[in-house]
Scaffold this active site. Structure first.
Site, PDB file in Angstrom:
ATOM      1  N   LYS A  65     -24.017  34.560  20.853  1.00 52.03           N
ATOM      2  CA  LYS A  65     -25.130  33.889  20.189  1.00 52.03           C
ATOM      3  C   LYS A  65     -25.648  32.759  21.080  1.00 52.03           C
ATOM      4  O   LYS A  65     -24.864  31.890  21.496  1.00 52.03           O
ATOM      5  CB  LYS A  65     -24.658  33.327  18.841  1.00 52.03           C
ATOM      6  CG  LYS A  65     -24.405  34.402  17.823  1.00 52.03           C
ATOM      7  CD  LYS A  65     -25.719  34.984  17.355  1.00 52.03           C
ATOM      8  CE  LYS A  65     -25.520  36.068  16.322  1.00 52.03           C
ATOM      9  NZ  LYS A  65     -26.788  36.510  15.739  1.00 52.03           N
ATOM     10  N   ASP A  81     -28.037  37.077  21.948  1.00 55.31           N
ATOM     11  CA  ASP A  81     -28.867  37.082  20.750  1.00 55.31           C
ATOM     12  C   ASP A  81     -29.360  35.661  20.510  1.00 55.31           C
ATOM     13  O   ASP A  81     -28.576  34.783  20.162  1.00 55.31           O
ATOM     14  CB  ASP A  81     -28.041  37.578  19.560  1.00 55.31           C
ATOM     15  CG  ASP A  81     -28.879  37.724  18.301  1.00 55.31           C
ATOM     16  OD1 ASP A  81     -30.083  37.382  18.336  1.00 55.31           O
ATOM     17  OD2 ASP A  81     -28.331  38.179  17.278  1.00 55.31           O
ATOM     18  N   GLU A 132     -31.386  40.045  22.804  1.00 53.74           N
ATOM     19  CA  GLU A 132     -31.851  40.332  21.439  1.00 53.74           C
ATOM     20  C   GLU A 132     -32.653  39.180  20.864  1.00 53.74           C
ATOM     21  O   GLU A 132     -32.260  38.023  21.002  1.00 53.74           O
ATOM     22  CB  GLU A 132     -30.603  40.598  20.593  1.00 53.74           C
ATOM     23  CG  GLU A 132     -30.834  40.853  19.122  1.00 53.74           C
ATOM     24  CD  GLU A 132     -29.537  41.295  18.446  1.00 53.74           C
ATOM     25  OE1 GLU A 132     -28.694  41.961  19.108  1.00 53.74           O
ATOM     26  OE2 GLU A 132     -29.336  40.978  17.265  1.00 53.74           O
ATOM     27  N   GLU A 190     -34.303  43.307  13.630  1.00 53.81           N
ATOM     28  CA  GLU A 190     -33.632  42.964  12.380  1.00 53.81           C
ATOM     29  C   GLU A 190     -34.557  42.166  11.463  1.00 53.81           C
ATOM     30  O   GLU A 190     -34.312  42.068  10.271  1.00 53.81           O
ATOM     31  CB  GLU A 190     -32.342  42.177  12.658  1.00 53.81           C
ATOM     32  CG  GLU A 190     -32.553  40.789  13.207  1.00 53.81           C
ATOM     33  CD  GLU A 190     -31.255  40.045  13.407  1.00 53.81           C
ATOM     34  OE1 GLU A 190     -30.612  40.274  14.436  1.00 53.81           O
ATOM     35  OE2 GLU A 190     -30.883  39.242  12.546  1.00 53.81           O
ATOM     36  N   ASP A 234     -32.418  47.150  10.125  1.00 49.48           N
ATOM     37  CA  ASP A 234     -31.248  46.983   9.270  1.00 49.48           C
ATOM     38  C   ASP A 234     -31.374  47.949   8.094  1.00 49.48           C
ATOM     39  O   ASP A 234     -32.330  47.864   7.333  1.00 49.48           O
ATOM     40  CB  ASP A 234     -31.162  45.534   8.770  1.00 49.48           C
ATOM     41  CG  ASP A 234     -29.838  45.261   8.078  1.00 49.48           C
ATOM     42  OD1 ASP A 234     -29.493  46.006   7.136  1.00 49.48           O
ATOM     43  OD2 ASP A 234     -29.136  44.314   8.478  1.00 49.48           O
ATOM     44  N   HIS A 267     -29.121  46.910  13.224  1.00 47.09           N
ATOM     45  CA  HIS A 267     -28.531  45.616  12.884  1.00 47.09           C
ATOM     46  C   HIS A 267     -27.622  45.811  11.674  1.00 47.09           C
ATOM     47  O   HIS A 267     -27.960  46.545  10.752  1.00 47.09           O
ATOM     48  CB  HIS A 267     -29.659  44.641  12.542  1.00 47.09           C
ATOM     49  CG  HIS A 267     -29.191  43.317  12.008  1.00 47.09           C
ATOM     50  ND1 HIS A 267     -29.243  42.977  10.658  1.00 47.09           N
ATOM     51  CD2 HIS A 267     -28.668  42.248  12.644  1.00 47.09           C
ATOM     52  CE1 HIS A 267     -28.782  41.751  10.508  1.00 47.09           C
ATOM     53  NE2 HIS A 267     -28.412  41.283  11.693  1.00 47.09           N
ATOM     54  N   GLU A 289     -22.894  47.500  15.196  1.00 42.02           N
ATOM     55  CA  GLU A 289     -22.665  46.054  15.218  1.00 42.02           C
ATOM     56  C   GLU A 289     -21.532  45.733  14.255  1.00 42.02           C
ATOM     57  O   GLU A 289     -21.555  46.138  13.094  1.00 42.02           O
ATOM     58  CB  GLU A 289     -23.951  45.313  14.809  1.00 42.02           C
ATOM     59  CG  GLU A 289     -23.785  43.814  14.824  1.00 42.02           C
ATOM     60  CD  GLU A 289     -25.107  43.062  14.779  1.00 42.02           C
ATOM     61  OE1 GLU A 289     -26.140  43.658  14.425  1.00 42.02           O
ATOM     62  OE2 GLU A 289     -25.086  41.856  15.106  1.00 42.02           O
TER      63      GLU A 289
END
Ligand code: CA
Length: 380
Positions: free
Chosen positions: A170, A198, A224, A250, A273, A300, A333
């Protein structure tokens, strides 16, 4: 078969200070989700989950708008019911809460369909490409610890030790800070593991490009959501200038939202998602759209065990595009951040084979709600 009842539950689970974590837009100190159940006159009950951070609003759409439209309907008619619910909420829907609510209902209908035909849902989504799927951990969030770099490195080495072949870091905490963390993680894990980033929409295109150009030597597998979803031209600019695959989706909804991302080739990998973009009915259309443009789909995944089970059935039916003797295998994921709703909400345990999850083969999604856990975490 007829639908006789629709129920929805808002679940909430507080995290301790040690469990709480931070991503680019928010600090997570509780886990929330919305679960839907669709009851039929044949005793079959379908289970679904909505991805979204406004569970009370999602519940309101299910209870107030959708339930009256579903009663007396045949749950097998998934496409027709999707159209019906979408059309009625189009004025306030199209993206966001209404589609998240619709996703939970659609998944529940496909769970019913599987149970009705006595087969796992994947068999009705076109059949299986695989019985197990490779996971990649989503973790490496920020925590309130004195040495964040060391904590991230330790966590990454833990995943490496567990045998994962890919992991996602992240970022979105400031360009210089990100740069330092990315370099530290890559150095710690060595060259053989895929590393994804991400940013959760934290940057504009210029900032994202600045960062991406400085980490091209870190062998990033994909970057991402570097840029907010509203800025499609920013995505295109990023793609023109950066040598890292761009992943996003997502925050996008339905085939209509993905049409724009895909047809403009604004991304290299789409990440719809299942519990947010419209359920299985819509995911299969989004995937079909992506395959016509030869764009990869790596969905996602977030939320409880119900959403994970829903995604496992989708993963079983996820095609390779293009296909070959040795295509890139699908990835799921695998959220490793603390979430009791992922561990406790269903009676079954997901079987692992190394870092792969075995896809359940019982009818429908292959899971049943743990009623005790449901009661424990239900707030509405
Ligand atoms: Ca993400």
């Amino acid at each position: 078969m007829k639908i006789v009842d629709v129920r929805s539950y808002v679940l909430e689970c507080k995290l301790t200070d040690e469990q709480s974590f931070t991503w680019a837009q928010n600090r997570v100190d509780k886990r929330v989700t919305t679960i839907a159940e669709v009851y039929t006159d044949e005793g079959i009950v379908g289970l679904g989950e909505a991805f979204g951070f406004s569970p009370m609003a999602i519940k309101a759409v299910i209870d107030y708008s959708f339930k009256p439209l579903l009663l007396e309907e045949n749950p097998i008619d998934t496409n027709r019911l999707w159209d019906k619910l979408y059309t009625v909420t189009r004025m306030e829907g199209q993206k966001g809460i209404a589609i998240q609510a619709l996703s939970a209902i659609d998944i529940a209908l496909w769970d019913i369909k599987g149970k009705f035909f006595n087969t796992q849902t994947a068999n009705l989504l076109g059949g299986k490409y695989r019985d197990k799927v490779e996971t990649y951990p989503t973790g490496l969030y920020r925590r309130d610890v004195p040495d964040q770099t060391q904590a991230l490195v330790d966590e990454a080495l833990g995943y490496l030790n567990d045998g994962y072949t890919a992991m996602k870091l992240k970022i979105g905490f400031g360009l210089q800070d990100d740069l330092q963390k990315i370099r530290s993680i890559r150095k710690a894990i060595g060259p053989d593991v895929r590393l994804m980033l991400d940013a959760n929409c934290a940057y504009n295109a210029s900032e994202a490009i600045w960062l991406a150009k400085r980490i091209e030597d870190c062998d990033i597998y994909w970057f991402e959501e570097p840029i907010p979803p509203e800025d499609i031209h920013g995505h295109l600019e990023f793609k023109r200038q950066v040598n890292i695959m761009l992943a996003a989706g997502e925050s996008e909804f339905t085939r209509y939202g993905f049409r724009d991302l895909i047809s403009q080739r604004a991304v290299d990998i789409i990440q719809p998602d299942t519990c947010g973009a419209g359920g299985y009915s819509e995911m299969m259309k989004i995937i079909a759209l992506a395959t016509t443009w030869n764009i990869r789909c790596i969905p996602h995944v977030w939320g409880s065990a119900v959403g994970l089970a829903a995604n496992l059935q989708l993963q079983a039916a996820m095609p390779h595009y293009p296909t070959s003797l040795k295509p890139e295998e699908s990835l799921i994921e695998f959220d490793r951040s603390p979430n009791p709703l992922r561990e406790e909400l269903v009676e079954e345990e997901f079987e692992m084979e190394g870092t792969k999850i075995i896809i359940p083969t019982k009818p429908g999604l292959g899971i049943s709600l743990d009623r005790k856990a449901l009661q424990e975490y239900m707030v509405a």
